[in-house]
Design a protein around this motif. Structure first.
Motif, mmCIF file in Angstrom:
data_model
loop_
_atom_site.group_PDB
_atom_site.id
_atom_site.type_symbol
_atom_site.label_atom_id
_atom_site.label_comp_id
_atom_site.label_asym_id
_atom_site.label_seq_id
_atom_site.Cartn_x
_atom_site.Cartn_y
_atom_site.Cartn_z
ATOM 1 N N ILE A 149 58.824 -20.903 16.033
ATOM 2 C CA ILE A 149 59.873 -19.968 16.464
ATOM 3 C C ILE A 149 59.586 -18.583 15.941
ATOM 4 O O ILE A 149 59.845 -17.589 16.597
ATOM 5 C CB ILE A 149 61.260 -20.441 15.991
ATOM 6 C CG1 ILE A 149 61.675 -21.671 16.781
ATOM 7 C CG2 ILE A 149 62.305 -19.342 16.155
ATOM 8 C CD1 ILE A 149 62.945 -22.294 16.293
ATOM 9 N N ASN A 150 59.042 -18.501 14.731
ATOM 10 C CA ASN A 150 58.773 -17.206 14.132
ATOM 11 C C ASN A 150 57.477 -16.584 14.630
ATOM 12 O O ASN A 150 56.926 -15.702 14.009
ATOM 13 C CB ASN A 150 58.750 -17.318 12.603
ATOM 14 C CG ASN A 150 60.133 -17.425 12.037
ATOM 15 O OD1 ASN A 150 61.083 -16.941 12.634
ATOM 16 N ND2 ASN A 150 60.257 -18.075 10.889
ATOM 17 N N SER A 151 57.025 -17.053 15.801
ATOM 18 C CA SER A 151 55.865 -16.434 16.418
ATOM 19 C C SER A 151 56.214 -14.991 16.760
ATOM 20 O O SER A 151 57.354 -14.579 16.663
ATOM 21 C CB SER A 151 55.455 -17.203 17.675
ATOM 22 O OG SER A 151 56.460 -17.071 18.653
ATOM 23 N N SER A 152 55.263 -14.235 17.211
ATOM 24 C CA SER A 152 55.487 -12.806 17.447
ATOM 25 C C SER A 152 56.637 -12.541 18.405
ATOM 26 O O SER A 152 57.364 -11.578 18.228
ATOM 27 C CB SER A 152 54.209 -12.162 17.981
ATOM 28 O OG SER A 152 53.836 -12.770 19.204
ATOM 29 N N ILE A 156 65.824 -18.106 22.838
ATOM 30 C CA ILE A 156 64.541 -18.719 22.502
ATOM 31 C C ILE A 156 63.723 -18.642 23.786
ATOM 32 O O ILE A 156 64.014 -19.329 24.750
ATOM 33 C CB ILE A 156 64.723 -20.167 22.015
ATOM 34 C CG1 ILE A 156 65.535 -20.186 20.716
ATOM 35 C CG2 ILE A 156 63.353 -20.836 21.815
ATOM 36 C CD1 ILE A 156 65.878 -21.575 20.211
ATOM 37 N N ARG A 157 62.728 -17.771 23.789
ATOM 38 C CA ARG A 157 61.992 -17.470 25.013
ATOM 39 C C ARG A 157 60.925 -18.506 25.372
ATOM 40 O O ARG A 157 60.527 -18.606 26.516
ATOM 41 C CB ARG A 157 61.357 -16.090 24.908
ATOM 42 C CG ARG A 157 62.380 -14.965 24.976
ATOM 43 C CD ARG A 157 61.732 -13.622 24.762
ATOM 44 N NE ARG A 157 62.525 -12.437 24.907
ATOM 45 C CZ ARG A 157 63.698 -12.172 24.390
ATOM 46 N NH1 ARG A 157 64.323 -13.075 23.700
ATOM 47 N NH2 ARG A 157 64.299 -11.019 24.556
ATOM 48 N N ARG A 158 60.463 -19.221 24.378
ATOM 49 C CA ARG A 158 59.404 -20.203 24.630
ATOM 50 C C ARG A 158 60.040 -21.537 25.019
ATOM 51 O O ARG A 158 60.676 -22.200 24.206
ATOM 52 C CB ARG A 158 58.526 -20.355 23.409
ATOM 53 C CG ARG A 158 57.730 -19.070 23.140
ATOM 54 C CD ARG A 158 56.828 -19.178 21.954
ATOM 55 N NE ARG A 158 55.863 -20.262 22.130
ATOM 56 C CZ ARG A 158 55.239 -20.836 21.114
ATOM 57 N NH1 ARG A 158 55.468 -20.436 19.877
ATOM 58 N NH2 ARG A 158 54.389 -21.806 21.335
ATOM 59 N N LEU A 159 59.866 -21.932 26.277
ATOM 60 C CA LEU A 159 60.422 -23.173 26.791
ATOM 61 C C LEU A 159 59.988 -24.367 25.944
ATOM 62 O O LEU A 159 60.767 -25.292 25.705
ATOM 63 C CB LEU A 159 60.016 -23.369 28.254
ATOM 64 C CG LEU A 159 60.545 -24.613 28.954
ATOM 65 C CD1 LEU A 159 62.064 -24.619 28.986
ATOM 66 C CD2 LEU A 159 59.969 -24.711 30.365
ATOM 67 N N ALA A 160 58.763 -24.333 25.457
ATOM 68 C CA ALA A 160 58.250 -25.439 24.649
ATOM 69 C C ALA A 160 59.086 -25.645 23.384
ATOM 70 O O ALA A 160 59.283 -26.784 22.944
ATOM 71 C CB ALA A 160 56.788 -25.201 24.281
ATOM 72 N N ILE A 161 59.605 -24.584 22.812
ATOM 73 C CA ILE A 161 60.435 -24.697 21.603
ATOM 74 C C ILE A 161 61.771 -25.344 21.954
ATOM 75 O O ILE A 161 62.228 -26.259 21.254
ATOM 76 C CB ILE A 161 60.659 -23.315 20.954
ATOM 77 C CG1 ILE A 161 59.328 -22.704 20.520
ATOM 78 C CG2 ILE A 161 61.634 -23.419 19.788
ATOM 79 C CD1 ILE A 161 58.574 -23.502 19.495
ATOM 80 N N ALA A 162 62.414 -24.900 23.035
ATOM 81 C CA ALA A 162 63.677 -25.507 23.452
ATOM 82 C C ALA A 162 63.469 -26.991 23.769
ATOM 83 O O ALA A 162 64.290 -27.837 23.397
ATOM 84 C CB ALA A 162 64.252 -24.767 24.651
ATOM 85 N N LYS A 163 62.370 -27.315 24.438
ATOM 86 C CA LYS A 163 62.072 -28.722 24.746
ATOM 87 C C LYS A 163 61.898 -29.535 23.468
ATOM 88 O O LYS A 163 62.353 -30.680 23.370
ATOM 89 C CB LYS A 163 60.806 -28.827 25.599
ATOM 90 C CG LYS A 163 60.976 -28.425 27.039
ATOM 91 C CD LYS A 163 59.643 -28.597 27.764
ATOM 92 C CE LYS A 163 59.739 -28.321 29.226
ATOM 93 N NZ LYS A 163 58.461 -28.562 29.922
ATOM 94 N N LEU A 164 61.232 -28.949 22.478
ATOM 95 C CA LEU A 164 61.019 -29.634 21.213
ATOM 96 C C LEU A 164 62.358 -29.899 20.520
ATOM 97 O O LEU A 164 62.615 -31.009 20.050
ATOM 98 C CB LEU A 164 60.098 -28.796 20.326
ATOM 99 C CG LEU A 164 59.564 -29.438 19.065
ATOM 100 C CD1 LEU A 164 58.763 -30.690 19.391
ATOM 101 C CD2 LEU A 164 58.697 -28.439 18.315
ATOM 102 N N PHE A 165 63.212 -28.896 20.467
ATOM 103 C CA PHE A 165 64.535 -29.088 19.874
ATOM 104 C C PHE A 165 65.324 -30.150 20.638
ATOM 105 O O PHE A 165 66.036 -30.957 20.047
ATOM 106 C CB PHE A 165 65.326 -27.783 19.847
ATOM 107 C CG PHE A 165 64.961 -26.850 18.728
ATOM 108 C CD1 PHE A 165 64.731 -27.318 17.448
ATOM 109 C CD2 PHE A 165 64.850 -25.497 18.958
ATOM 110 C CE1 PHE A 165 64.401 -26.458 16.404
ATOM 111 C CE2 PHE A 165 64.532 -24.625 17.930
ATOM 112 C CZ PHE A 165 64.300 -25.104 16.652
#
Length: 189
Positions: A12-15, A57-66
């Motif tokens: 999540i703390n990516s750029s 949260i802009r990265r879909l992969a992060i939302a999917k992971l959560f």
């Protein structure tokens, strides 16, 4: 050794999401009862957008992971639960949104398949029923489909209209068939 949430914090703390991490729950919350654990500053908006500390949260992969660790307790509270951590989150309506419908076949044997905003594939049937709530003031329908135990997807209006197009009467109700199960779309009188 890092925990699953710590690993997610790093992602999540990516750029593009810097500064939108998740606080680690106290050790007592990890194995505690349903009301144990802090509230994470995570919210799922009615349109299905996931937010952390007020920012999407802009990265879909992060939302999917959560979403893989999302649960709902008997009180209706939503939690992110891993073996190491647990935290309550806010969900404005339903945690998912059904954004696409595929219809295969006709009559009772028809298969209705929804795709959610997080790419879950849900075949409507006994384990994944459609539920339609109605606004008491306006009578406007709010349709949902069960994605997994305790978690539903709000069916967007355009997709609901597709359901209405294949609706038919059965036992005094109007609804749709999928996998030999009838799902009423009208109000129960």
């Amino acid at each position: 050794m890092s925990s699953p949430i710590d690993d997610r914090r790093t992602m999540i703390n990516s750029s593009e999401n810097r500064g939108h991490g998740v606080e680690k729950a106290p050790d007592s919350a990890a194995g505690g009862g349903q009301n144990a654990g802090p509230a994470f500053d995570i919210r799922i908006a009615a349109d299905g957008t996931w937010y952390h500390e007020g920012a999407p949260i802009r990265r879909l992969a992060i939302a999917k992971l959560f979403a893989t660790v999302l649960t709902r307790d008997d009180n209706g509270d939503y939690w992110l639960v891993t073996p190491a951590e647990k935290g309550r989150i806010e969900v404005e309506d339903a945690p998912f949104v059904a954004v696409e419908l595929t219809i295969e076949g006709d009559g009772p044997g028809r298969i209705l398949r929804f795709r959610t905003n997080l790419d879950h594939q849900v075949e409507v049937g006994r384990d994944h029923p459609i539920r339609v709530a109605h606004d008491s003031a306006t009578g406007e329908p709010r349709p949902y489909v069960r994605v997994k135990e305790g978690l539903e997807a709000l069916i967007v209006r355009s997709v609901y209209y597709q359901l209405v197009e294949v609706a038919e009467p059965h036992a005094g109700r109007i609804g749709v068939w999928s996998k030999n199960t009838f799902h009423p779309l009208d109000q129960d009188s």
